[in-house]
Scaffold this motif. Structure first.
Motif, PDB file in Angstrom:
ATOM      1  N   UNK A  73       0.837  -1.217   0.000  1.00  0.00           N
ATOM      2  CA  UNK A  73       0.000   0.000   0.000  1.00  0.00           C
ATOM      3  C   UNK A  73       0.866   1.259   0.000  1.00  0.00           C
ATOM      4  N   UNK A  74       1.966   1.178  -0.746  1.00  0.00           N
ATOM      5  CA  UNK A  74       2.910   2.296  -0.751  1.00  0.00           C
ATOM      6  C   UNK A  74       2.245   3.589  -1.245  1.00  0.00           C
ATOM      7  N   UNK A  75       1.418   3.468  -2.289  1.00  0.00           N
ATOM      8  CA  UNK A  75       0.771   4.650  -2.880  1.00  0.00           C
ATOM      9  C   UNK A  75      -0.032   5.447  -1.866  1.00  0.00           C
ATOM     10  N   UNK A  76      -0.666   4.762  -0.904  1.00  0.00           N
ATOM     11  CA  UNK A  76      -1.515   5.467   0.073  1.00  0.00           C
ATOM     12  C   UNK A  76      -0.676   6.258   1.070  1.00  0.00           C
ATOM     13  N   UNK A  77       0.633   6.013   1.114  1.00  0.00           N
ATOM     14  CA  UNK A  77       1.491   6.738   2.071  1.00  0.00           C
ATOM     15  C   UNK A  77       2.278   7.875   1.416  1.00  0.00           C
ATOM     16  N   UNK A  78       1.936   8.163   0.131  1.00  0.00           N
ATOM     17  CA  UNK A  78       2.663   9.228  -0.581  1.00  0.00           C
ATOM     18  C   UNK A  78       1.771  10.440  -0.799  1.00  0.00           C
TER      19      UNK A  78
END
Ligand SMILES: C[S@@+](CC[C@H](N)C(=O)[O-])C[C@H]1O[C@@H](n2cnc3c(N)ncnc32)[C@H](O)[C@@H]1O
Length: 297
Positions: A73-78
């Motif tokens: 879920x990297x995208x949700x932390x950017x």
């Protein structure tokens, strides 16, 4: 899909405190450093700048694909910021970062996208803008700069002798009176007439790109601005690709280390292992310097 290879990734990761809460990636590019930083710092949120909208869209797509394929879920932390990293203070407001990465320069895709005018190969409009909304392009620079401004550019950003830089500058000024210099091929032909081969042409193109995008001004502004944005006990890591950039970073970091507020994490610049350079030529001139803030006062 064409992708950029992240430079000195393991070295960058080795400087990241894994308990970082807020990371800033000043130059997202294709997002490889960003993705690796967020994989290591599992509780971190990351602010990612890129001034080039096309590059940012590509990074978003690559991170989405990666999240789908790997179930992450990297995208949700950017938090994506389409803008200039020199404006870091305004974007962060009162937030402080635990780790700031600034991987300067161009993305491989800038060269491969021949139509954007960064490369000496092919025929394309002389553009070279990272920010395509900006008015100044390589063509406007070549049409408007005086012979003295051009000489300065070639002497100081491309390391030509003063005499050769003047010859090139004067040749450009004479030629443009007869015919505007509007394509990469127009410029290359002028440089070839002055006996410059592909390697020297690449250096001249690089010097024009640095000027068009205000790369040294942005770096100078950042070297003041990041101080406001860094938490105490945390770090700023800069990757440079040009001797002038490295000199600016070295001088700024040394001056900070002379106060009691900062310490050099890298006493000397770190260079890539030769095996990385063999695999990725873009890494050949890379240098990393890291500084740590010791106090917020
Ligand atoms: C060397 S690439 C970064 C590669 C990235 N670290 C990766 O892993 O893919 C540099 C990026 O910085 C961007 N850039 C250049 N100047 C900038 C500026 N002043 N502010 C924000 N981004 C900038 C370029 O558009 C390019 O995408």
């Amino acid at each position: 899909m064409l992708v950029h290879t992240p430079v000195m990734l393991q070295e960058v990761l080795s400087f990241l405190p894994p308990d970082s809460k807020l990371i800033v990636d000043c130059t997202l590019g294709h997002g490889w450093h960003t993705a690796a930083l967020l994989t290591l710092a599992q509780n971190a949120h990351l602010i990612a700048f890129d001034i080039d909208e096309l590059m940012m869209n590509k990074a978003k797509l690559l991170i989405e694909i990666r999240d789908n394929e790997q179930g992450t879920n990297i995208g949700t932390r950017i938090e994506y910021v389409r803008g200039n990293y020199a404006d870091i203070v305004f974007v962060l407001h009162d937030r402080k970062a635990d780790f700031i990465l600034n991987d300067l320069g161009v993305n491989l895709e800038h060269f491969k996208a021949v139509e954007r005018g960064f490369s000496i190969r092919g025929i394309a409009p002389l553009d070279m803008r990272f920010d395509t909304t900006q008015a100044k392009s390589a063509a406007t620079l070549l049409a408007t700069y005086s012979s003295d401004q051009l000489r300065h550019l070639f002497e100081h950003y491309a390391d030509f002798s003063s005499a050769k830089a003047l010859e090139l500058a004067q040749h450009i000024v004479t030629t443009r009176k007869q015919k505007p210099i509007i394509t990469t091929q127009d410029l290359k032909l002028i440089l070839n007439t002055c006996w410059l081969g592909d390697k020297a042409c690449t250096v001249i193109f690089q010097s024009i790109r640095i000027e068009v995008n205000g790369e040294l001004d942005n770096l100078q502004k950042f070297l003041w601005a990041f101080l406001e944005c860094l938490n105490s006990d945390w770090r700023c890591c800069i990757i440079t690709y040009h001797s002038i950039e490295d000199r600016f970073v070295k001088q700024a970091f040394n001056a900070l280390a002379n106060t009691w507020k900062y310490k050099l994490v890298t006493k000397k610049a770190i260079k890539p292992h030769y095996k990385e350079v063999v695999l990725n030529r873009a890494a050949r001139s890379a240098k990393i310097r890291v500084i740590e803030k010791l106090t917020n006062n």
